[in-house]
Design a protein around this motif. Structure first.
Motif, PDB file in Angstrom:
ATOM      1  N   HIS A 160      64.912  79.601  71.816  1.00 47.51           N
ATOM      2  CA  HIS A 160      63.539  80.118  71.776  1.00 47.51           C
ATOM      3  C   HIS A 160      63.086  80.339  70.337  1.00 47.51           C
ATOM      4  O   HIS A 160      61.942  80.029  69.980  1.00 47.51           O
ATOM      5  CB  HIS A 160      63.457  81.430  72.559  1.00 47.51           C
ATOM      6  N   GLN A 161      63.993  80.876  69.529  1.00 48.13           N
ATOM      7  CA  GLN A 161      63.660  81.107  68.124  1.00 48.13           C
ATOM      8  C   GLN A 161      63.371  79.789  67.410  1.00 48.13           C
ATOM      9  O   GLN A 161      62.419  79.694  66.617  1.00 48.13           O
ATOM     10  CB  GLN A 161      64.800  81.841  67.424  1.00 48.13           C
ATOM     11  N   GLU A 162      64.161  78.782  67.686  1.00 48.54           N
ATOM     12  CA  GLU A 162      63.962  77.483  67.041  1.00 48.54           C
ATOM     13  C   GLU A 162      62.631  76.865  67.454  1.00 48.54           C
ATOM     14  O   GLU A 162      61.915  76.279  66.629  1.00 48.54           O
ATOM     15  CB  GLU A 162      65.117  76.546  67.392  1.00 48.54           C
ATOM     16  N   ALA A 163      62.286  77.001  68.735  1.00 44.34           N
ATOM     17  CA  ALA A 163      61.006  76.477  69.199  1.00 44.34           C
ATOM     18  C   ALA A 163      59.841  77.190  68.516  1.00 44.34           C
ATOM     19  O   ALA A 163      58.847  76.559  68.128  1.00 44.34           O
ATOM     20  CB  ALA A 163      60.902  76.617  70.711  1.00 44.34           C
ATOM     21  N   LEU A 164      59.953  78.500  68.362  1.00 49.35           N
ATOM     22  CA  LEU A 164      58.911  79.262  67.688  1.00 49.35           C
ATOM     23  C   LEU A 164      58.776  78.811  66.239  1.00 49.35           C
ATOM     24  O   LEU A 164      57.666  78.574  65.742  1.00 49.35           O
ATOM     25  CB  LEU A 164      59.233  80.756  67.747  1.00 49.35           C
ATOM     26  N   ARG A 165      59.890  78.657  65.553  1.00 54.22           N
ATOM     27  CA  ARG A 165      59.857  78.252  64.148  1.00 54.22           C
ATOM     28  C   ARG A 165      59.248  76.856  63.985  1.00 54.22           C
ATOM     29  O   ARG A 165      58.478  76.617  63.057  1.00 54.22           O
ATOM     30  CB  ARG A 165      61.266  78.291  63.556  1.00 54.22           C
ATOM     31  N   THR A 166      59.579  75.954  64.889  1.00 50.54           N
ATOM     32  CA  THR A 166      59.027  74.603  64.802  1.00 50.54           C
ATOM     33  C   THR A 166      57.505  74.631  64.923  1.00 50.54           C
ATOM     34  O   THR A 166      56.795  73.960  64.165  1.00 50.54           O
ATOM     35  CB  THR A 166      59.622  73.708  65.899  1.00 50.54           C
TER      36      THR A 166
END
Length: 233
Positions: free
Chosen positions: A123-129
């Motif tokens: 989820h964090q990676e998706a937000l950062r992207t």
């Protein structure tokens, strides 16, 4: 009166330190020890109930929020942007608060995703992207303004907006420490990078280099802070 700047190295307080130093205003720097979570201590929360850095103590009481402090200092002492009677005032204010409310907010979400979306790594990676595109879009908009050569962005006389954008460029190049940063296309931002280089050449930079350990090129080719006191994280 001597102002009191509550700061942590390589935090948003560096923008205010630049403004204070540039205007030659008397101030005392009070370290907020992030390693000890001092921003959550009752004494600090009494100054800023949100527990964020910086706070500037003034004769009118404590002020928090970076954009608000810059605006207050500029209106009180001049020299940090167009005066209230200047016809350029509205344009300056809208881009100052765009930087504070849109760009800086997106950076905070990028650096601290767990505060917004929880601890699940995917989820964090998706937000950062998603935020990477938003941040570059914000820089692109500011670049378009800088290319117009207004008196309040990238000019010979630096403004609070110059200091704010330079700091945001720095942070994007360094943080998050464990994430790729090849998305930051500074080649698309020649006017902003020229502005950042100009800021680096100002006398006020010496205070950052001494007090916060930000190195010789803190905005155009930044390195991680090596402060004599406190921690950037």
């Amino acid at each position: 009166m001597t102002y009191v700047l509550h700061y942590a190295p390589d935090n948003a307080s560096l923008i205010i330190r630049l403004a204070l130093e540039h205007r030659g205003l008397p101030y005392r720097a009070q370290l907020v020890d992030r390693a000890a979570q001092s921003q959550r201590a009752p004494a600090y929360l009494a100054l800023n109930p949100n527990g964020l850095i910086p706070v500037l103590e003034t004769p009118r009481g404590p002020i928090f929020e970076t954009g608000a402090i810059l605006l207050w200092l500029g209106d009180t002492h001049g020299g940090l942007g167009p005066a209230p009677t200047d016809t350029a005032r509205g344009d300056y204010l809208k881009w100052l608060f765009y930087t504070a409310n849109t760009l800086h907010t997106a950076l905070r979400m990028m650096f601290y995703p767990e505060k917004y979306i929880g601890t699940v790594e995917a989820h964090q990676e998706a937000l950062r992207t998603g935020l990477q595109n938003q941040i570059m879009s914000a820089f692109d908009q500011l670049e378009a303004i800088a290319l117009q050569r207004p008196t309040w962005l990238g000019a010979d006389a630096p403004t609070g907006l110059d200091f704010y954008i330079a700091a945001c460029l720095r942070w994007c190049a360094l943080y998050p420490v464990d994430a790729p940063r090849n998305w930051l296309a500074t080649g698309r931002l020649p006017a902003l990078m020229q502005m950042a280089a100009h800021v680096e050449g100002l006398p006020c930079i010496a205070a950052l280099q001494s007090a916060e350990g930000l190195g010789p090129t803190p905005f155009t080719s930044p390195s991680y802070a090596n402060p004599p006191h406190g921690s950037a994280t």
